[in-house]
Design a protein around this motif. Sequence first.
Motif, PDB file in Angstrom:
ATOM      1  N   GLN A   1       0.771  45.352  23.027  1.00 43.88           N
ATOM      2  CA  GLN A   1       1.557  44.638  22.026  1.00 43.88           C
ATOM      3  C   GLN A   1       2.123  45.632  21.024  1.00 43.88           C
ATOM      4  OE1 GLN A   1      -0.568  41.512  20.085  1.00 43.88           O
ATOM      5  NE2 GLN A   1       1.145  40.939  18.764  1.00 43.88           N
ATOM      6  N   GLN A   3       3.352  47.019  17.634  1.00 44.17           N
ATOM      7  CA  GLN A   3       3.058  46.782  16.218  1.00 44.17           C
ATOM      8  C   GLN A   3       3.857  47.745  15.355  1.00 44.17           C
ATOM      9  OE1 GLN A   3      -1.272  46.948  15.838  1.00 44.17           O
ATOM     10  NE2 GLN A   3      -1.270  44.737  15.632  1.00 44.17           N
ATOM     11  N   VAL A   5       4.295  48.519  11.213  1.00 45.27           N
ATOM     12  CA  VAL A   5       3.753  48.215   9.895  1.00 45.27           C
ATOM     13  C   VAL A   5       4.446  49.092   8.862  1.00 45.27           C
ATOM     14  CG1 VAL A   5       1.702  48.081   8.460  1.00 45.27           C
ATOM     15  CG2 VAL A   5       1.533  47.591  10.922  1.00 45.27           C
ATOM     16  N   CYS A  22       6.458  53.862   8.143  1.00 44.77           N
ATOM     17  CA  CYS A  22       6.347  52.860   9.203  1.00 44.77           C
ATOM     18  C   CYS A  22       5.418  53.412  10.270  1.00 44.77           C
ATOM     19  CB  CYS A  22       7.703  52.539   9.798  1.00 44.77           C
ATOM     20  SG  CYS A  22       7.610  51.556  11.310  1.00 44.77           S
ATOM     21  N   SER A  25       3.228  51.510  17.080  1.00 42.54           N
ATOM     22  CA  SER A  25       2.313  51.618  18.217  1.00 42.54           C
ATOM     23  C   SER A  25       2.576  52.904  18.965  1.00 42.54           C
ATOM     24  CB  SER A  25       2.522  50.431  19.166  1.00 42.54           C
ATOM     25  OG  SER A  25       2.253  49.229  18.540  1.00 42.54           O
ATOM     26  N   ASN A  96      12.169  49.703  13.392  1.00 48.17           N
ATOM     27  CA  ASN A  96      12.130  49.246  14.768  1.00 48.17           C
ATOM     28  C   ASN A  96      12.603  50.383  15.656  1.00 48.17           C
ATOM     29  OD1 ASN A  96      12.155  47.619  17.152  1.00 48.17           O
ATOM     30  ND2 ASN A  96      12.723  45.833  15.928  1.00 48.17           N
ATOM     31  N   SER A 114      10.104  41.455  17.974  1.00 42.18           N
ATOM     32  CA  SER A 114       9.060  41.145  17.000  1.00 42.18           C
ATOM     33  C   SER A 114       9.086  42.209  15.909  1.00 42.18           C
ATOM     34  CB  SER A 114       7.692  41.115  17.687  1.00 42.18           C
ATOM     35  OG  SER A 114       6.671  40.889  16.741  1.00 42.18           O
ATOM     36  N   GLY A 116       8.126  43.790  12.024  1.00 40.53           N
ATOM     37  CA  GLY A 116       7.010  43.827  11.100  1.00 40.53           C
ATOM     38  C   GLY A 116       7.301  42.967   9.875  1.00 40.53           C
ATOM     39  N   GLN A 117       6.424  43.022   8.897  1.00 44.23           N
ATOM     40  CA  GLN A 117       6.602  42.190   7.700  1.00 44.23           C
ATOM     41  C   GLN A 117       7.622  42.779   6.737  1.00 44.23           C
ATOM     42  OE1 GLN A 117       4.217  44.393   8.030  1.00 44.23           O
ATOM     43  NE2 GLN A 117       4.201  45.489   6.065  1.00 44.23           N
TER      44      GLN A 117
END
Length: 125
Positions: A1, A3, A5, A22, A25, A96, A114, A116-117
């Motif tokens: 997955q 990720q 952040v 940032c 993964s 990203n 997807s 991040g926040q």
Amino acid sequence: QVQLVESGGGLVQAGGSLRLSCAASGSIFSINAMGWYRQAPGKQRELVAAITSGGSTNYADSVKGRFTISRDNAKNTVYLQMNSLKPEDTAVYYCNAVSVRTYYSGTGEGVFGSWGQGTQVTVSS
């Protein structure tokens, strides 16, 4: 997955500086160009800076000369050093992976759907 952040945002006066980070993964970081996007209220998300796995960079005209993107492949982290901040830089900032086309054109969505926040950057005048 996957990720992503983001961190490092905050409130700063015009002319000030911030450094965003940032953490990505490991499985994606080493093989992808990475980019920083931002989205201001009521506006579309835009790419402001991108960096290849080899360290070549590209910037939006609005931030050229003020922002510097860098990456630490050992830490799977990409940074955005923002200097001489302006009120119009206020936005939520996201990172990203970016495609080769997006890197060279300066436009396009991130590779991964997807996100991040994000991290909020607010520049006061």
